[in-house]
Design a protein around this motif. Structure first.
Motif, PDB file in Angstrom:
ATOM      1  N   TRP A   1       5.840  10.107  -0.465  1.00  0.00           N
ATOM      2  CA  TRP A   1       6.095  10.667   0.867  1.00  0.00           C
ATOM      3  C   TRP A   1       6.326  12.169   0.759  1.00  0.00           C
ATOM      4  CZ3 TRP A   1       9.461   7.807  -1.987  1.00  0.00           C
ATOM      5  CH2 TRP A   1      10.662   8.409  -2.351  1.00  0.00           C
TER       6      TRP A   1
ATOM      7  N   SER B   1      12.104   6.412   7.418  1.00  0.00           N
ATOM      8  CA  SER B   1      10.676   6.119   7.481  1.00  0.00           C
ATOM      9  C   SER B   1      10.495   4.705   6.948  1.00  0.00           C
ATOM     10  CB  SER B   1       9.863   7.113   6.653  1.00  0.00           C
ATOM     11  OG  SER B   1       8.469   6.883   6.810  1.00  0.00           O
TER      12      SER B   1
ATOM     13  N   SER C   1       7.555  11.939   6.249  1.00  0.00           N
ATOM     14  CA  SER C   1       6.218  11.456   6.591  1.00  0.00           C
ATOM     15  C   SER C   1       6.173   9.932   6.506  1.00  0.00           C
ATOM     16  CB  SER C   1       5.181  12.048   5.636  1.00  0.00           C
ATOM     17  OG  SER C   1       5.324  11.463   4.348  1.00  0.00           O
TER      18      SER C   1
ATOM     19  N   GLY D   1       1.792  12.253  16.379  1.00  0.00           N
ATOM     20  CA  GLY D   1       2.453  13.213  15.518  1.00  0.00           C
ATOM     21  C   GLY D   1       3.066  14.305  16.369  1.00  0.00           C
TER      22      GLY D   1
END
Length: 258
Positions: free
Chosen positions: A162, A251, A124, A113
């Motif tokens: 998300w 993502s 995310s 991260g």
């Protein structure tokens, strides 16, 4: 924030009955100690749930060489574990232990991260949730509904959630696109796709636009996705977010259709 959902699978090995040794069965159908014949072992998974003495833990070991992991523990055959950690790289280990039955399981892999600079949009990881009557409105409502695996049945409805970080107060319009594509297989196939000679249309596409937000902090979103009838195999669930005059943000989550 690192979160993980776990559930002990219905494994035929764990459900085997332990037969009493030869010569210990009584004529009346009970064993020599007065117990019922062919009783399941005390650790066996019951029809109503899992054994209550199952232990679980989530561990993060920093890649800086520190020997002390961050950890959180729970009990029961299924649940959600979460840890907060500083940005950086970690070895993640999620483990389940059933001491009475003498079995254990774990999954381990690296995670990273990175710090998010101000005013730089980031999405995310995608969360797969059990559907409900209403969509969750924030992460606190979403976490209890997390699925413990990435296997999805064709025709099944899954809630995908998300968070978006790095949005400012300018109320920028946002465009989202959710798509499902078959995972690239061989090296040759990936190379052909990279040069534009091989490409398949997504098996599912869902897109919409919205006016954005003028509030600081994470922007939470969730949608229900119905997976179409497809051949079983590995697929990639992709999320793309576009903001005018900014780079596209992506993502994805690998899933298995069965």
């Amino acid at each position: 924030l690192v979160v993980g959902a776990y559930a002990t699978p219905v494994d035929t090995l764990l459900q085997q009955r332990r037969q009493p040794p030869d010569g210990e069965d009584g004529e009346d159908g009970e064993d020599g100690e007065g117990g019922a014949k062919n009783l399941p072992p005390p650790w066996e998974v019951s029809r109503g749930g899992h054994s209550p003495d199952t232990l679980s833990g989530l561990f993060l070991l920093a890649d800086t060489g520190s020997w002390a992991p961050m950890s959180v523990f729970s009990g029961g055959g299924e649940g959600i574990l979460q840890l907060r950690a500083p940005p950086g790289g970690y070895l993640l280990s999620m483990e389940v232990w059933q001491p009475a039955g003498g079995w254990a399981a774990r999954t381990r892999h690296g995670i990273r991260g990175d710090p998010v600079p101000p005013d730089v949009p980031v999405i995310s990881d995608l969360l797969l949730l059990q559907p409900g009557e209403d969509l969750p409105e924030d992460l606190a409502q979403a976490l209890p509904r997390m699925r413990a695996g990435t296997e999805v049945a064709s025709g099944e409805v899954v809630t995908v959630a998300w968070e978006v970080y790095g949005l400012g107060r300018r109320r920028e319009p946002l465009s989202f696109r959710v798509s499902l594509v078959e995972e690239e297989g061989s090296l040759i196939r990936r190379a052909l796709k990279r040069i534009g000679l091989f490409s398949r249309a997504p098996a599912l596409t869902l897109s919409w636009a919205e006016g954005g937000t003028d509030e600081l902090g994470p922007l939470f979103r969730a949608v229900d996705v119905e997976f179409p009838p497809l051949d079983s195999g590995r697929y990639v669930l992709r999320l793309e977010m576009e903001i005018p005059n900014r780079s596209k943000v992506l993502s994805h989550r690998r899933i298995t259709l069965r």
